[in-house]
Scaffold this motif. Structure first.
Motif, mmCIF file in Angstrom:
data_model
loop_
_atom_site.group_PDB
_atom_site.id
_atom_site.type_symbol
_atom_site.label_atom_id
_atom_site.label_comp_id
_atom_site.label_asym_id
_atom_site.label_seq_id
_atom_site.Cartn_x
_atom_site.Cartn_y
_atom_site.Cartn_z
ATOM 1 N N GLY A 161 0.863 -1.182 0.000
ATOM 2 C CA GLY A 161 0.000 0.000 0.000
ATOM 3 C C GLY A 161 0.889 1.218 0.000
ATOM 4 N N LEU A 162 0.506 2.245 -0.740
ATOM 5 C CA LEU A 162 1.392 3.400 -0.871
ATOM 6 C C LEU A 162 1.343 4.250 0.392
ATOM 7 C CD1 LEU A 162 0.856 4.332 -4.625
ATOM 8 C CD2 LEU A 162 2.453 2.722 -3.574
ATOM 9 N N ARG A 163 2.512 4.370 1.041
ATOM 10 C CA ARG A 163 2.592 5.128 2.290
ATOM 11 C C ARG A 163 3.290 6.465 2.098
ATOM 12 N NH1 ARG A 163 3.694 1.651 7.375
ATOM 13 N NH2 ARG A 163 2.053 0.106 7.169
ATOM 14 N N TYR A 164 4.224 6.514 1.147
ATOM 15 C CA TYR A 164 4.934 7.767 0.875
ATOM 16 C C TYR A 164 4.467 8.277 -0.486
ATOM 17 C CZ TYR A 164 8.303 6.087 4.349
ATOM 18 O OH TYR A 164 8.912 5.620 5.472
ATOM 19 N N ILE A 165 4.376 9.559 -0.624
ATOM 20 C CA ILE A 165 3.949 10.116 -1.906
ATOM 21 C C ILE A 165 5.187 10.432 -2.748
ATOM 22 C CG2 ILE A 165 2.651 11.989 -3.012
ATOM 23 C CD1 ILE A 165 0.967 10.052 -1.274
ATOM 24 N N ARG A 166 5.281 9.770 -3.891
ATOM 25 C CA ARG A 166 6.383 9.993 -4.838
ATOM 26 C C ARG A 166 7.723 10.161 -4.118
ATOM 27 N NH1 ARG A 166 5.331 12.477 -9.920
ATOM 28 N NH2 ARG A 166 7.045 13.872 -9.491
ATOM 29 N N GLU A 167 8.039 9.195 -3.258
ATOM 30 C CA GLU A 167 9.195 9.406 -2.382
ATOM 31 C C GLU A 167 10.528 9.389 -3.127
ATOM 32 O OE1 GLU A 167 10.783 10.353 1.339
ATOM 33 O OE2 GLU A 167 8.743 10.413 0.565
ATOM 34 N N ASN A 168 10.672 8.526 -4.131
ATOM 35 C CA ASN A 168 11.937 8.524 -4.865
ATOM 36 C C ASN A 168 11.866 9.537 -5.991
ATOM 37 O OD1 ASN A 168 14.360 8.090 -6.087
ATOM 38 N ND2 ASN A 168 13.762 6.157 -7.035
ATOM 39 N N ARG A 169 12.406 10.723 -5.740
ATOM 40 C CA ARG A 169 12.341 11.796 -6.744
ATOM 41 C C ARG A 169 13.554 11.787 -7.662
ATOM 42 N NH1 ARG A 169 11.841 16.962 -3.552
ATOM 43 N NH2 ARG A 169 11.963 17.841 -5.641
ATOM 44 N N GLY A 170 14.384 10.761 -7.543
ATOM 45 C CA GLY A 170 15.563 10.671 -8.404
ATOM 46 C C GLY A 170 16.830 10.789 -7.583
ATOM 47 N N THR A 171 17.939 10.456 -8.239
ATOM 48 C CA THR A 171 19.197 10.429 -7.484
ATOM 49 C C THR A 171 19.884 11.791 -7.507
ATOM 50 O OG1 THR A 171 21.382 9.434 -7.306
ATOM 51 C CG2 THR A 171 20.427 9.469 -9.518
ATOM 52 N N ILE A 172 20.442 12.156 -6.350
ATOM 53 C CA ILE A 172 21.281 13.359 -6.333
ATOM 54 C C ILE A 172 22.762 12.972 -6.235
ATOM 55 C CG2 ILE A 172 19.481 14.833 -5.344
ATOM 56 C CD1 ILE A 172 21.374 14.916 -2.869
ATOM 57 N N SER A 173 23.026 11.682 -6.376
ATOM 58 C CA SER A 173 24.405 11.178 -6.465
ATOM 59 C C SER A 173 25.297 11.676 -5.328
ATOM 60 C CB SER A 173 25.055 11.594 -7.797
ATOM 61 O OG SER A 173 24.200 11.340 -8.870
ATOM 62 N N ALA A 174 24.825 11.538 -4.108
ATOM 63 C CA ALA A 174 25.656 11.929 -2.960
ATOM 64 C C ALA A 174 26.785 10.919 -2.831
ATOM 65 C CB ALA A 174 24.814 11.958 -1.694
ATOM 66 N N PHE A 175 28.001 11.403 -2.780
ATOM 67 C CA PHE A 175 29.147 10.505 -2.921
ATOM 68 C C PHE A 175 30.368 11.100 -2.250
ATOM 69 C CE2 PHE A 175 33.003 9.820 -5.513
ATOM 70 C CZ PHE A 175 33.153 8.465 -5.297
ATOM 71 N N SER A 176 31.182 10.258 -1.614
ATOM 72 C CA SER A 176 32.473 10.734 -1.116
ATOM 73 C C SER A 176 33.525 9.662 -1.326
ATOM 74 C CB SER A 176 32.378 11.125 0.362
ATOM 75 O OG SER A 176 31.853 10.074 1.111
#
Ligand SMILES: Cc1cc2nc3c(=O)[nH]c(=O)nc-3n(C[C@H](O)[C@H](O)[C@H](O)COP(=O)(O)OP(=O)(O)OC[C@H]3O[C@@H](n4cnc5c(N)ncnc54)[C@H](O)[C@@H]3O)c2cc1C
Length: 446
Positions: free
Chosen positions: A311-326
């Motif tokens: 069941g959908l609990r989050y609304i459009r939660e994955n909005r795409g990657t911001i490529s956080a990286f170190s």
């Protein structure tokens, strides 16, 4: 035939988080995780097996991470998926029927079959299996000269670690600079200077034309005609999604062969989700397809998928990657999140860049203090932060995570100039010159 509420295929970053989050969110559901290898490596720890840990056993993710929360672990390979019948067949002869399925089958290294001699001995790709890596550790030990092909973060991290073992390393990158996918040019230059200062030879703007040798590779021929004598080759040429199972089951794939998913990580097949390296990635800012495959993205997607399974609990939660990286190269840590200056301009953003440099303790004369150089990229009209890039000591590993959140929440230069920080002489930069506040102010004054 076994039945389960939730079946997860794949036991690395994406699979583990999908299974364990599901068990936490839906306590009464039975969760089974199928993994084809006996053990699983910390994927991002793989380079450090070679120059730091010297033992694959020290780089294992414990199975208790799966079993302690109450998920069942089955060691076997999923060899067939019948999406209609909700049925997965395993190589051990069993089959499992599921209500919901999460595919987390990850990625495999690119093997350059287009380069003559690619299949000679002593040419190694980076597979994530412990048996393979334990063997590689033994095979690399007697080598003196090694060519690393690919100056992305996998190639660079391997080059750094193998150099720490005293090997002569030549790093070959076809683009103008190493690490160009993650960083702006001046930061790539700092990374390259650090590699060179530590004795690594870098060849950029050239491709590998040929691997030569009788049975084993003895030389690498470059597109400019240069020949590099070598005892072995390490390939860090990128990865491709491992989606054979999904493809054969008729799930929709994108041009790169990644499984297409929506914002809830749902695939084109009913009750099947996909997360991690096997799932397609979209840019947070443009929605364009973006093949940046990171463990941090895999775990975010796994949490979104798991929470939305029944069941959908989050609304459009994955909005795409911001490529956080170190990453860390010898004494320098480099980190980025969001879109860099170069790519922002290519995409047509009108930007303002704020910069600031300071020490990460105050006063900077304290022992262990390191210089931080921070660059923030804002959209000119709205003042919204879209990118951050940092060079510094280890302290920037968490600073980039603050900025990653700021980007995701659309914070502005004004908000970042005035946000309240906890500071202490021994652990942070000075409150008078806190780098995020100060770089934001620099942008505001432009
Ligand atoms: C050397 C290296 C260093 C890296 N460093 C970083 C880093 O510092 N930071 C970062 O964010 N990312 C890093 N990455 C990227 C990161 O490792 C991947 O993004 C991450 O592992 C993706 O996780 P995943 O679960 O999607 O896939 P994978 O890690 O590829 O795992 C896939 C899993 O599926 C299993 N599997 C596949 N097919 C089947 C099947 N048919 N049946 C059963 N099991 C199956 C495999 O055995 C494995 O357990 C690095 C990658 C490499 C190679």
């Amino acid at each position: 035939m076994k039945k389960t509420d939730v079946l997860v295929i794949g036991g690395s970053a994406g699979g583990i988080l999908a299974a364990t989050t599901c068990k936490k969110v839906y306590k009464d559901k039975e969760v089974v995780l199928v993994r084809k290898t006996n053990t699983v490596m910390v994927p991002c720890g793989i380079p450090y097996i070679f120059g730091t840990l010297n033992d694959t056993g020290k780089n294992r993710i414990p199975d208790t991470m799966i079993t302690n929360p109450g998920c069942e672990l089955i060691i076997s390979e999923a060899i067939k998926l019948d999406a209609e019948a909700h049925l997965v067949s395993l190589s051990n002869g069993d089959s499992i029927q599921y209500d919901k399925l999460v595919l987390a089958t990850g990625s495999n290294p690119i093997i350059p079959k287009f380069i003559p001699g690619y299949d000679l001995g002593s040419i190694y790709a980076v597979y994530k299996s412990e048996d393979y890596l334990a063997d590689l550790l033994v095979k690399i030990a007697p080598m003196k000269d090694i060519v690393v092909v690919g100056g992305g973060f996998i190639g660079v991290e391997f080059a750094e670690q193998l150099r720490k073992l005293g090997k002569n390393i030549t790093l070959v990158e076809m683009q103008d600079q190493c690490l160009q996918q993650a960083f702006d040019n001046e930061i790539c230059s700092v990374a390259e200077d650090e590699l060179k200062a530590n004795g690594i030879v870098i060849k950029t703007g050239v491709k590998v034309a040929k691997f030569s040798g009788e049975k084993f590779v003895t030389a690498v021929e470059l597109s400019n005609g240069e020949i590099l004598k070598t005892d072995g080759v390490l390939l860090g040429m990128g990865v491709v999604p491992n989606t054979l199972l999904a493809n054969e089951a008729g799930l929709r794939l994108d041009q790169r062969g990644a499984i297409m998913v929506d914002e809830y990580m749902r695939t084109s097949a009913k009750d099947i989700f996909a997360v991690g390296d096997c799932a397609d990635k979209k840019c947070f800012f443009t929605g364009k397809s973006m093949p940046v495959l990171l463990a941090s993205t895999a775990t975010m997607e796994a949490k979104v998928a798991a929470a939305n399974l029944f069941g959908l609990r989050y609304i459009r939660e994955n909005r795409g990657t911001i490529s956080a990286f170190s990453t860390k190269i010898f004494s320098k840590t480099l980190a980025s999140a969001g879109i860099g200056e170069r790519r922002a301009l290519e995409e047509g953003f009108e930007i303002v860049v704020g910069k600031f440099a300071t020490m990460d303790k105050h006063p900077g004369s304290l022992p262990g203090s390191a210089k931080i150089e921070l660059k923030l990229i804002f959209v000119k009209t709205s003042g919204v932060l879209i990118g951050a890039q940092i060079i510094g000591g280890e302290s920037i590993g968490e600073m980039i995570n603050i900025l990653s959140l700021a980007i995701q929440k659309g914070l502005t230069a004004n908000e970042l100039n005035t946000f309240q920080t906890a500071t202490h002489p021994l652990v942070t930069a000075s409150p008078i010159a806190y780098p995020i506040n100060a770089a934001a102010l620099d942008a505001l004054t432009k």
